[in-house]
Design a protein around this motif. Structure first.
Motif, PDB file in Angstrom:
ATOM      1  N   MET A 110       0.833  -1.215   0.000  1.00 51.51           N
ATOM      2  CA  MET A 110       0.000   0.000   0.000  1.00 51.51           C
ATOM      3  C   MET A 110       0.864   1.261   0.000  1.00 51.51           C
ATOM      4  N   ALA A 138      -0.936   7.140   0.502  1.00 50.49           N
ATOM      5  CA  ALA A 138      -1.020   8.560   0.117  1.00 50.49           C
ATOM      6  C   ALA A 138      -2.465   8.904  -0.256  1.00 50.49           C
ATOM      7  N   ALA A 139      -3.125   7.973  -0.962  1.00 49.75           N
ATOM      8  CA  ALA A 139      -4.515   8.219  -1.349  1.00 49.75           C
ATOM      9  C   ALA A 139      -5.400   8.357  -0.117  1.00 49.75           C
ATOM     10  N   LEU A 140      -5.160   7.531   0.893  1.00 49.37           N
ATOM     11  CA  LEU A 140      -5.940   7.645   2.138  1.00 49.37           C
ATOM     12  C   LEU A 140      -5.741   9.025   2.761  1.00 49.37           C
ATOM     13  N   TYR A 181       2.545   1.498  -3.605  1.00 48.10           N
ATOM     14  CA  TYR A 181       1.614   1.815  -4.696  1.00 48.10           C
ATOM     15  C   TYR A 181       0.695   3.000  -4.385  1.00 48.10           C
ATOM     16  N   ASP A 182       1.125   3.861  -3.476  1.00 51.42           N
ATOM     17  CA  ASP A 182       0.455   5.136  -3.208  1.00 51.42           C
ATOM     18  C   ASP A 182      -0.929   5.008  -2.572  1.00 51.42           C
ATOM     19  N   GLU A 183      -1.282   3.818  -2.104  1.00 51.74           N
ATOM     20  CA  GLU A 183      -2.601   3.690  -1.479  1.00 51.74           C
ATOM     21  C   GLU A 183      -2.654   4.439  -0.144  1.00 51.74           C
TER      22      GLU A 183
END
Lengths: 252, 252
Positions: A113, A120-122, A116-118
């Motif tokens: 996570m 950061a997305a959160l 793969y920028d997940e």
């Protein structure tokens, strides 16, 4: 040298992460759902293998001890298995199992996570990854571990009893095995084991989460985070084991 | 919609960022008017994505300041989600969808965490957001089951869920074929028409930028070397811009 500093930094981050995760404990419906999902995951990932491990360890303990005691008295087999399982082997074995099977998955999942920028997305959605990801894993592991330890204690003791019952080399009645075990194993011994379980649950979840969140560098980074998380969970479990044993010395 | 930002939506002043001593952003000054669609173009490795991550606060600059809607970014970030006067959303290059959640859960994540919608209302809102990006019937799929173009659209739908006044896109058409590139480009242009949100797109696709942007900033060696309308860019006398235009023409 830089690796040592890096590991120390990561362990320091794990301490801070633990504080943040505890502060983030909420029991809103969505948090409860996430904790329940992690509880189910930890349970389903560990219960079958825990049973197998505990059964064989209980059996081996009886056979090994019976061999050593054949010229003395095999009547202490019950206390040996009972005390070893409840106070030491049960908690440590379950801690290692949790770190190896669940902690490694936590580190790899959070590592992916991060890469793969997940995560950061959160953050861009104003969702705190610690509350969303770490807190449910910490709570689930901490709550599950004492139950897992108790389960391993029972299965291990039952495994020992099975060998006592069927192995002709052991000159001991099963009723005597249980009678002496109940005579020697006290509630305090079981409680120490459960305390160790809870502490090892915290270690085997927060350390992998800290390594996972700090992952950089693609697939290779995920792999090295996962390995380091498991190794350092093992080391810290043994360290906390020693600390708890020393703290409870003479109490039980 | 987009009512909370007037005048200058984003103001970057003297922005600098270095990694391991290597200067990536070398003093960026840029004003993005409210409601505008601005494309930041440049060759790979010129710091475009780094710039975007500074604007949303995923990374902090070494020097310089960032104002969004007249508020210092640090101050905006310190506000609780419900107290923020406007929202910023980001569409990541790889979409950064949470792999373990379904499309519906990804799109509705922010609403579920910060909103007070019932399950039925949330489901309806997710369907509406997916329809806005021309996707239907994929609610229960996992991100891994979608094509690259579909994942990008889900990422855009997730960004729209917060009803943002500022939307940042990191290479929204990377790895897409020309047809999908055009579709995503037109979708971004439509979002601008329908919602009036300020949008910043980072891309190396100059043709796309010229098609949909109001203004184009050309980034080279960590500096903005040109910032003008697409028409003015075509006639720019800046040698770096001419080189970039020539290279882009060759590429297309």
């Amino acid at each position: 040298m830089s690796t040592v500093l890096e590991v120390l930094q990561r362990l320091g981050e794990a301490v801070l992460l633990f504080g943040r995760a505890v502060a983030a404990i909420r029991l809103r419906a969505r948090d409860r759902q996430r904790i329940a999902a992690q509880l189910a995951r930890v349970g389903s990932d560990t219960l079958p293998i825990a049973a197998l491990l505990a059964l064989f360890i209980g059996m081996v303990l009886v056979v090994q001890s019976a061999d050593q005691l054949r010229d003395i008295s095999q009547s202490v087999l019950g206390p040996i298995v009972g005390l070893a399982m409840t106070k030491e082997i049960g908690p440590v074995m379950m801690g290692f199992l949790l770190a190896g099977r669940v902690g490694s998955a936590m580190a790899a999942e959070l590592g992916a996570m991060a890469v793969y920028d997940e995560l950061a997305a959160l953050r861009t959605m104003d969702i705190d990854p610690v509350r969303f990801l770490v807190m449910p894993r910490l709570v689930a592991a901490t709550v599950t571990m004492p139950v897992l330890v108790l389960y391993a204690d029972f299965v291990g003791i039952a495994g020992g009893a099975l060998v006592v019952a069927i192995d002709p080399a052991i000159d001991l009645a099963v009723s005597e095995y249980f009678a002496r075990l109940l005579e020697w194993v006290h509630l305090g011994d079981i409680l120490v084991g459960l305390l160790k379980g809870a502490v090892f649950g915290m270690v085997a979840s927060i350390v992998p989460c800290a390594f996972g969140l700090a992952t950089r560098g693609g697939a290779e980074g995920i792999a090295s985070s996962t390995t380091a998380a498991v190794v350092w969970s093992f080391v810290l479990i043994l360290l906390f084991d020693l600390v708890i044993v020393r703290m409870t010395f003479g109490l039980t | 919609m987009a009512a909370s930002i007037h005048g200058i939506a984003v103001r970057l002043s003297g922005l600098r960022k270095a990694y391991d001593g290597q200067q990536v952003l070398a003093g960026i000054d840029l004003d993005v008017p409210a409601g505008a669609l601005v494309a930041i173009v440049g060759q790979s490795g010129q710091g475009k994505s780094v710039l975007l991550r500074q604007v949303i606060g995923l990374e902090s600059p070494d020097a310089g300041s960032i104002e969004v809607g007249g508020i210092a970014l640090d101050r905006w970030r310190a506000l609780r989600s419900e107290d923020k006067p406007f929202r910023i959303a980001m569409v990541f290059q790889n979409a950064a969808l949470l792999a373990s959640l379904t499309v519906a859960e990804n799109v509705g994540l922010r609403l579920a965490e910060h909103g007070h919608l019932s399950r039925t209302a949330l489901r309806a809102e997710v369907r509406r957001l997916l329809a806005a990006v021309d996707l239907a019937g994929v609610e229960d799929k996992l991100p891994g089951e979608l094509s690259g173009g579909m994942r990008k659209r889900v990422g855009i739908a997730r960004a729209l869920a917060s009803d943002p006044e500022l939307i940042l896109y990191d290479e929204p058409t990377a790895d897409l074929d020309p047809l999908l590139t055009e579709q995503i480009g037109l979708l971004i242009a439509r979002i601008r028409c329908e919602r009036g949100a300020t949008q910043i797109i980072v891309t190396h696709n100059l043709a796309l930028a010229q098609l949909i942007a109001d203004r184009i900033a050309v980034l080279d060696a960590g500096r903005i070397v040109e910032y003008c309308t697409p028409e003015a860019l075509r006639t720019s006398t800046n040698p770096l811009v001419q080189d970039f235009l020539r290279a882009a023409a060759l590429g297309s």
